[in-house]
Enzyme design. Structure first.
Site, PDB file in Angstrom:
ATOM      1  CB  ALA A   1      -0.978  -0.020   1.164  1.00  0.00           C
TER       2      ALA A   1
ATOM      3  CE  LYS B   1      -0.430  -6.836  -1.882  1.00  0.00           C
ATOM      4  NZ  LYS B   1      -0.998  -6.560  -0.551  1.00  0.00           N
TER       5      LYS B   1
END
Length: 814
Positions: free
Chosen positions: A611, A682
């Site tokens: 994030a 990720k």
């Protein structure tokens, strides 16, 4: 003596002429004044058209003449009181009757000679100057009107007559000496040859008339009154923040005017430039504005570049061939071929290898130029010494002009860098040895962007405009828009960035506003937008061709990710919260990275991992500084961390997952998080950023979910979670019995990557992770014993939006 010249817009209407009379009367009270008047705006073109229609046998010319007569009679009636109108109306009628008689003759003969055309065109200035004189007379301002044809002597080259300055100067001075006064009014543009035949002075003729009078009389100043407040740093129609140039040298003014600034026509000011007579450019409609003073040696200014200018509708001709190398005469023959067709060359550039020479000309001359040059070099083309002439159209020239550029290094670099960063390709370059001008040939469609980018770079160091196209206005997107609205003033003041959202889209509609959307009203703007069709949106972004453009993807859409390439190829930066592109096939990931590098733009995706945490940025900094990454361990799912931090076996697992979704910590489909797919993406992205060529299917994913949870809809998923509550309790209790906590961990080492649920013992960096926190451990050559740890909130709309925001600022300042 001072000379004032008023252009066509200044005398286009009776109201405008009244303004002119006020200015002239005030000037005459201060100093002896000679006024040169152009034809009413648009009159000269109308006269030429009437003459050509008559020559073509088209009786429409009569209607054109009636319209011209009506226009001048109406102006006379508005200017002069009824009791004094008869003489001026009679004068206008007399001139119009004479004009009609000439055109009738042209109609009967079916021929319009250049001499007759000069005579036809002369009526515009004759009528306009006598209307000004009538207005002065009505206001009882003493003056003398005189016909310029009796004072300016030329040869008989009609349309572009050459002035006999010796005779002209004598006649002008004799006239002023014989008829002394405070105010003289003369028509511009027209003159006469030795036999008394009317001639015209060509393009910029009224300016030329004014300069001739000023030079002959040794005037204290020449004022050119027009509809702008002087010369501008750029065309205000293209650059909203263009500003007037208070003072400028003659050489700079001529360069700017040559390259598109229409205030002056360079050849016409030679008579005053040679004598160092100051020239003022003033605005008839804002007479108190300072305007621009053109002088021989203006004082130094803070700007290295004095102004920007451009010429559109150009073509570039390129003559190339190995047979040209070392052989004299090719350039001479090229220019002779163009000269035979009376084609003016605007720009010349030649490679040092003598292998090619390029010239820029007006597009309207392109066909004739190509034909003439190909004929000239027909033999060389036939035997392969020279290639057929290469012609490119839809081009323009953008030029930097300034005396101070001389001996200042880096100006060209700033020019090329500013254009290159915005995807403006330069087709040709020319710079004079005087270093007053750097000219670039670019695509015509890039002119507005190029001029604005350069104006920002050289004149607006206090502000850089950033144009955002934001796709996705859900949890993260709406928070991003809130943050942008809140920070606009800060960005302007502290970072000198004017960040505007010019485009906005959701899954159904898109709205584009070139001057920026009001961020507190974006829902309404989007509701009023067009139905979303991604190719249409991309085409619209390309068509607007805005400078410093950034495309921001705040979706999880594969379709949106597919348009990145088309945007990067146009030097539109891409900021992606969406992980799909970077986790797609390696070849696509590598292609997007390569496109960003090739087209000198940014492809930023910091929020793909962690994030708002600076995970990717830190990794790149390590690699760029020469460190080597040996191992990565990470908790990369704020969602899974939130779930396992809140699940204690007392509340149903399904309930905790639903809470995570309601609080905005999960993907729209929570299975992407709980299945480990999102974490796998990720770690894949991090592995690729280290240089590893991994594919998604090579990530070893040990799922903790029963297979039935992955089938059906999202609601079916929640039902299956409830069904398998005993399974989740078992996982929790097994870890708790050992004093450990459940964490979903990603690992990369030795070219391999894996993700899966693990029991973490006390003392480990992951054990104390709370809430939705993420943590990434980089084990490198420099951080071998103790890893470099990045830790913090790894999920949530607010922090993710802040990460996207940070990437936008990186792109803006890149």
């Amino acid at each position: 003596m001072q000379v004032l010249k008023f252009g066509g817009t200044s005398v286009a209407t009776a109201a405008n002429i009244t303004r002119v009379i006020d200015i002239v009367a005030a000037a005459a009270r201060q100093e002896t004044t000679l006024v040169v008047v152009s034809a009413l705006g648009g009159t000269t073109d109308a006269l030429i058209e009437a003459g050509r229609l008559a020559a073509a046998g088209n009786e429409e010319y009569r209607q054109r003449l009636r319209h011209l007569e009506s226009r001048h009679l109406e102006a006379a009636r508005e200017l002069v009181p009824v009791t004094s109108q008869s003489s001026v109306l009679s004068l206008v009628k007399t001139h119009c009757n004479e004009l009609e008689g000439i055109c009738n003759g042209v109609f009967l003969l079916g021929e319009l000679s250049v001499r007759t055309l000069d005579r036809v065109m002369s009526f515009g200035e004759l009528l306009a100057s006598q209307l000004v004189a009538a207005g002065l007379r009505a206001r009882q301002v003493p003056h003398q009107w005189h016909d310029s044809r009796q004072l300016i002597r030329t040869d008989a080259q009609h349309g572009v007559a050459t002035v006999d300055f010796g005779v002209t100067k004598q006649q002008i001075n004799d006239f002023v000496a014989a008829q002394p006064g405070a105010l003289y009014v003369v028509p511009g543009f027209i003159a006469a040859d030795a036999q008394g035949a009317t001639t015209t002075l060509g393009r910029g003729g009224s300016d030329y008339t004014a300069a001739i009078f000023a030079g002959a009389l040794g005037a204290s100043r020449l004022e050119i009154w027009t509809d702008v407040s002087g010369m501008m740093t750029a065309d205000p129609r293209l650059v909203p923040h263009a500003r007037p140039i208070p003072r400028i040298s003659y050489q700079e003014a001529m360069e700017l005017s040559h390259f598109g600034a229409k205030v002056l026509y360079p050849p016409t000011i030679q008579p005053v430039m040679s004598q160092g007579i100051p020239l003022w450019i003033k605005n008839t409609f804002a007479p108190t504005d300072h305007g621009t003073l053109v002088e021989v040696s203006p004082p130094a200014n803070n700007h290295i570049v004095r102004g920007l200018s451009s010429i559109g509708q150009l073509a570039l001709l390129s003559l190339e061939g190995g047979g040209m190398v070392g052989i004299p005469g090719f350039s001479k023959r090229l220019f002779e071929a163009l000269a035979r067709e009376k084609i003016n060359v605007i720009l010349i550039t030649q490679s040092s290898s003598e292998h090619s020479i390029s010239v820029a000309i007006n597009s309207r001359d392109a066909a004739a130029a190509q034909r003439s040059v190909d004929e000239e070099f027909a033999y060389e083309i036939a035997v392969g010494k020279v290639d057929p002439l290469h012609l490119e159209t839809d081009l323009a020239i953008v030029a930097l002009v300034g005396e101070n550029m001389k001996n200042h290094s880096g100006i060209s670099g700033r020019l090329f860098g500013a254009l290159g960063n915005n995807g403006v390709n330069i087709r040709a370059i020319a710079q004079g040895s005087s270093e007053k001008n750097i000219s670039t040939v670019i695509r015509a469609q890039d002119v507005k962007k190029a001029i604005n980018v350069l104006h920002e770079s050289f004149f607006e160091a206090t502000s850089k405009q950033i144009n955002l196209f934001v796709v996705g206005v859900g949890n993260v997107g709406s928070k991003l828009l809130e943050q942008l609205a809140r920070q606009q003033a800060y960005l302007q003041e502290k970072l000198k960035l004017n960040v505007r959202v010019v485009g906005l889209a959701n899954s159904r509609r898109f709205a584009l506003h070139e001057h920026g959307l009001a961020l507190h009203e974006w829902p309404q703007a989007l509701a009023e937008g067009e139905p979303l069709h991604l190719p249409a949106l991309v085409e619209a972004i390309h068509a607007r061709n805005l400078r410093n453009a950034v495309f921001v993807d705040v979706t999880a859409s594969a379709d949106v990710a597919q348009v990145y390439g088309a945007l990067l190829e146009k030097s539109v930066a891409v900021v992606a919260c969406n992980k799909i592109a970077c986790a797609s096939e390696y070849v696509n990931y590598a292609r997007l990275k390569a496109l960003a590098q090739e087209f000198n733009t940014d492809f930023l995706f910091e929020t793909n991992v962690g994030a708002g945490l600076p995970v990717i940025g830190t990794l790149n900094d390590l690699l760029r500084s020469g460190d080597v990454v040996n191992r990565i361990e990470a908790v990369l799912s704020g969602t899974l961390n939130f779930v396992f931090n809140h699940y204690d076996g007392k509340r149903p697992f399904a309930e905790v997952v639903r809470q995570a979704q309601l609080e905005g910590y999960t993907e729209p489909d929570p299975r992407l998080d709980l299945s480990g797919t999102d974490v796998a993406r990720k770690i894949l992205i991090l592995a690729r950023e280290t240089g590893e060529k991994l594919e998604m299917e090579q990530i070893h994913n040990v799922s903790f979910l029963p297979d039935s949870c992955m089938q059906g809809s999202v609601e079916d998923f929640y039902e299956q979670l409830a069904v398998h509550e005993e399974h989740f309790q078992g996982l929790y209790e097994a870890a708790a019995a050992q004093g450990k906590k459940l964490k979903f961990v990603a690992r990369y080492a030795g070219g391999k990557a894996s993700v899966g649920l693990q029991s973490i013992a006390p003392g480990h960096d992951f054990y104390a992770l709370h809430g939705k926190d993420n943590a990434v451990l980089f084990y490198t050559n420099r951080y071998a014993e103790q890893p470099l740890v990045i830790k913090g909130a790894g999920a949530g709309a607010e922090v993710t939006a802040s990460g996207v925001f940070a990437d936008i600022i990186r792109a803006a300042r890149g």
